[in-house]
Enzyme design. Sequence first.
Site, PDB file in Angstrom:
ATOM      1  N   SER A  27       1.132  12.605   2.533  1.00 15.37           N
ATOM      2  CA  SER A  27      -0.282  12.649   2.897  1.00 15.37           C
ATOM      3  C   SER A  27      -0.449  12.365   4.381  1.00 15.37           C
ATOM      4  O   SER A  27       0.366  11.660   4.983  1.00 15.37           O
ATOM      5  CB  SER A  27      -1.060  11.598   2.109  1.00 15.37           C
ATOM      6  OG  SER A  27      -0.757  10.291   2.583  1.00 15.37           O
ATOM      7  N   ASP A  28      -1.501  12.918   4.972  1.00 16.73           N
ATOM      8  CA  ASP A  28      -1.896  12.424   6.283  1.00 16.73           C
ATOM      9  C   ASP A  28      -2.325  10.967   6.075  1.00 16.73           C
ATOM     10  O   ASP A  28      -2.700  10.555   4.978  1.00 16.73           O
ATOM     11  CB  ASP A  28      -3.026  13.255   6.870  1.00 16.73           C
ATOM     12  CG  ASP A  28      -3.065  13.182   8.391  1.00 16.73           C
ATOM     13  OD1 ASP A  28      -2.480  12.236   8.948  1.00 16.73           O
ATOM     14  OD2 ASP A  28      -3.675  14.058   9.012  1.00 16.73           O
ATOM     15  N   CYS A  29      -2.270  10.194   7.139  1.00 14.97           N
ATOM     16  CA  CYS A  29      -2.322   8.743   6.963  1.00 14.97           C
ATOM     17  C   CYS A  29      -3.661   8.269   6.386  1.00 14.97           C
ATOM     18  O   CYS A  29      -4.727   8.522   6.974  1.00 14.97           O
ATOM     19  CB  CYS A  29      -2.001   8.059   8.276  1.00 14.97           C
ATOM     20  SG  CYS A  29      -0.281   8.375   8.738  1.00 14.97           S
TER      21      CYS A  29
END
Length: 770
Positions: free
Chosen positions: A286-288
Amino acid sequence: MSYTQFSVLLLLLAALLCSFAEAREPFACDPRNGVTRNLPFCRVSLPIQERARDLVGRLTLQEKIRLLVNNAIDVPRLGIKGYEWWSEALHGVSNVGPGTKFGGSFPGATSFPQVITTAASFNASLWEEIGRVVSDEARAMYNGGMAGLTYWSPNVNIFRDPRWGRGQETPGEDPAVAAKYAAAYVRGLQGNARDRLKVAACCKHYTAYDLDHWGGIDRFHFNARVSKQDLEDTYDVPFKACVVEGNVASVMCSYNQVNGKPTCADPHLLRDTIRGEWKLNGYIVSDCDSVGVFYDEQHYTATPEEAAAVAIKAGLDLDCGPFLAIHTEAAIRGGKLTEADVNGALMNTISVQMRLGMFDGEPSAQPYGNLGPRDVCTPAHQQLALEAARQGIVLVQNRGPALPLSTSRHRTIAVIGPNSDVTETMIGNYAGVACGYTTPLQGIGRYARTIHQAGCSGVACRDDQQFGAAVAAARQADATVLVMGLDQSIEAEFRDRVDILLPGRQQELVSKVAVASRGPTVLVLMSGGPIDVSFAKNDPRIAAIIWVGYPGQAGGTAIADVLFGRTNPGGKLPVTWYPQSYLRKAPMTNMAMRAIPSRGYPGRTYRFYNGPVVFPFGHGLSYSTFAHSLAQAPTTVSVSLASLQTIKNSTIVSSGAIRISHANCNTQPLGFHIDVKNTGTMDGSHTLLLFSTPPPGTWSPNKRLLAFEKVHVGAGSQERVRFDVHVCKHLSVVDHFGIHRIPMGEHHFHIGDLKHSISLQATLEEIKSK
């Protein structure tokens, strides 16, 4: 022993001791650990899947859950150290992520030009070579205990809207260029052995992500409404190339929703497409804080446990952020998720670590284990950074021609502008600590005496207090170079632009200096995104305009080499430069690529926009001139159908286009042989852009880039370039349902002013050309 010999011996001994001090201990499977060294997951002779399965089977549920996040815990009882998954290497090893730090024997790393600049070279072999050098330095820093081996780069999103602050990180607006860049850079980073990885790359941000913060809407709350057609022929193209052609080890899902679903919670995007259709051999991250975002900000699920379950079951393997570590166990206890689901995610991440050699024992005994501080910021690496900057510079206008400047006639140069003596501005965002810098002022100073005036206090250029000194400098000099443009205060992550003009009073400064300049005035633009500089394009007092992007640590040298003719510029614009008026008709939130005339919507990029431009995609001049001639190409091509029933299908007949699934695509490519002659007096590199315009139809783009090739041609010499055009891959278009079809009829091809047509005809025989 002489004093000199003794000194050399001491230096060698110090270097040896330093290398011992820097050597990284094994991440796992330490041969000195009698408890773990003979366990199956440590046996390098076994298949990686078998080793990963053995390790996952030995972990407790609590241990498994703490391995689902980027700051993975250590497992001492199995001899496994903690690991930080987040490192970045967009255009050089970066310290943006917590997995990498500079200091000690690694004070910096080679900082190449920002991606948008390198893309302007249109040189795929250069892109791969940069990746190879970056991974050399990354491995060296890992061996020294200063970096990880998993790098969340490259960014291959399409630069759809000129205001996007992160467009600078991408290869530009064209899907074919972005796809080629993605595969080349990934191969450079990872190496070419499919089951072994030098470092693990990650293509991001999947998918349809190109809005950060505009008009009161941010990426955490944006629902990108995208047609199947646009997903298939634009937004997903570079990601597919990453996986299918580049064999990338990871894909990152984005913050935004696509058609009402968060990308990190969409099983169609993750499980079915990336892993199922494209066959990803690696992990999805995932993006953060994306999982937290779709629960806390988008309210996609009712409970955090449901969010954790939805993400993992959709195909997410690793969470950048703490969300899965906090909520996964409760999701399992509540029956929303099974331990087997978690096991599947860990198999994907651990397999990548094993392909990196992290479970192979002593790092120094492995491939790349010999890399160290001496392999970072080497002269060869820094020379490549300079060459990349030279190749990425675009000469967009040259009246007269005024350029190149002459060291005998232009002995004094007024160097003016807020970007004229910058360092960190040149490396853009997602950068690290450069080996060193050469500013534009310093670079020009190697060719001529300089008179320097900033003209503005920063690119915001809010007042004219320094204009007088800049004008006076221009009056005294034989030529004037204005280095203007943008920096990260104007365009950056979470910072989209509100307009595409020069900031503040920069335009006023340029015009006043041009009036006063005693000699030719050259405008150098430093930026990631395009700028409407129509005023300069139309001002006869501005002799030349150069775009340099963010040219990296050696930017000043490259700029000066182009200005004075040591380098013959050959870059081409990787994005369309629109006029400011375009923005009124195209809100950033409208994701449609194709024009909608009934609504006044103009369309996006050169493929679908037909309106006025400042400078077009692919534009770029040279100090030489080149002529093209067609040596060989077919005029008629028969497209083979799978069966007689196919050709009788009424849908095919009425649409005039054949589904790819109904055609025989296992055929030889069509050969286009182009002769390129350098008709000028200077050797130069020339980029051939092969465009195609399909037969008219509602599905078709105006034109599209099929292929490109960079060739070096000596003055007065000629070179032959071959393009291989695959009918199914290159001549198909995508219909409203996201289905690839091959239009029958006349396809028009053009390279510069050279034009050629091919007629496609359906047949039951194999694809043939004549």
